[in-house]
Enzyme design. Structure first.
Site, PDB file in Angstrom:
ATOM      1  N   HIS A  64      40.566  48.516  47.496  1.00  0.00           N
ATOM      2  CA  HIS A  64      40.206  49.657  46.682  1.00  0.00           C
ATOM      3  C   HIS A  64      38.956  49.486  45.955  1.00  0.00           C
ATOM      4  CE1 HIS A  64      44.361  50.987  47.557  1.00  0.00           C
ATOM      5  NE2 HIS A  64      44.708  50.006  46.858  1.00  0.00           N
ATOM      6  N   GLU A 168      54.974  46.741  50.811  1.00  0.00           N
ATOM      7  CA  GLU A 168      54.599  48.168  50.180  1.00  0.00           C
ATOM      8  C   GLU A 168      55.155  49.114  50.794  1.00  0.00           C
ATOM      9  OE1 GLU A 168      50.263  47.655  47.935  1.00  0.00           O
ATOM     10  OE2 GLU A 168      50.180  46.724  50.168  1.00  0.00           O
TER      11      GLU A 168
END
Length: 277
Positions: A64, A168
């Site tokens: 990210h 996830e």
């Protein structure tokens, strides 16, 4: 390409083993539980401070963030200067991510969004030399092999590589036991935020369905004989997660910590300093 290797008529004696490189892997194998901190800023000084403070793992995030390999290496060297151990979260599953970072001397990885056994196999394959995988060889010229000074690095690299594959999604949680059973999958690290999102409950980390899915996945991973990792959630802090059997918990993060400190300082002094209009 030989990268400096030359043919010899007789096989030389095998050199002594190189230095132990992956303390994270060895500490976990010894049954320790490790507490970590995330670094999103890419600031080496923060990495060094976290290491000096005593965090077991300093995790440098490239999923990210805009950090590249040179940025990561500066951070890793800062962690090592502080006496700590670094882990890097790669951006995705691309083969080249692992090759470049491995050759840069990083041996502990977190890999996001691993949903299937097939994806996990490909990731493991990318990180290990033949015959265990198909990692490209440059150990005699790269930092991973200490630029050739670690003469038998290729023989022991698989022992130094640690892979934490992230669960996830609902799909990954369902097959967590199968993924964990793979040789080379050292740890499955549950990502509650994206897992909750995949269940249609983004941001609802205390939701019973989310917690039940986490617990069920964790139980399957442990049953397969592998380690589990996670971040703290609103109703379960790092100590609670450790008590629940998680071996790695990474909660502290540089960006929210900086933000919280700045806002607290401003709040204390806002009356004397009204601030910008």
């Amino acid at each position: 390409m030989s990268y400096g290797k030359t043919e010899t008529k007789s096989k030389p004696a095998k050199p002594a083993a190189g230095p132990v490189r992956n303390r994270i892997k060895r500490r976990l194998a010894a049954g320790e539980k490790l507490l970590g901190a995330w670094v999103f800023t890419g600031a080496p000084v923060i990495c060094e401070i976290y290491a000096l403070a005593g965090y077991d793992i300093v995790l440098i995030d490239t999923e990210h963030t805009p950090l590249d390999v040179k940025d990561v290496l500066e951070c890793v060297r800062a962690v090592e200067a502080g006496g700590g151990d670094a882990m890097v979260r790669v951006p995705g599953h691309d083969f080249s991510h692992f090759k470049r970072l491995l050759d840069a001397g990083i041996h502990s990885f977190m890999v996001p969004m691993v949903d299937t056994v097939e994806q996990a196999k490909a990731i493991i394959n990318a990180c290990l030399y033949p015959p265990r995988g198909r990692r490209g060889f440059a150990a005699t010229a790269s930092r991973s092999g200490l630029y050739g000074f670690h003469e038998n690095y290729a023989d022991v690299a698989h022992e130094e590589t640690f892979l934490a594959l992230q669960v996830e999604s609902g799909v990954a949680a369902r097959d967590a036991g199968k993924i964990a059973a793979l040789d080379g999958a050292d740890c499955l690290f549950i990502g509650p935020n994206d897992l909750a999102g995949s269940l249609g409950k983004l941001g609802q980390l205390a939701d019973p369905e989310v917690l039940k899915t986490i617990d069920k996945a964790a139980a399957a991973i442990l049953k397969a004989g592998k380690l589990t990792g996670i971040i703290p959630t609103p109703t379960r802090d790092a100590s609670d997660m450790a008590a629940r059997g998680f071996s790695i918990v990474i909660g502290e993060c540089d960006v929210p910590t900086l933000k919280a400190g700045a806002l607290a300082d401003l709040a204390r002094h806002r009356k004397a300093f009204p601030g910008r209009a």
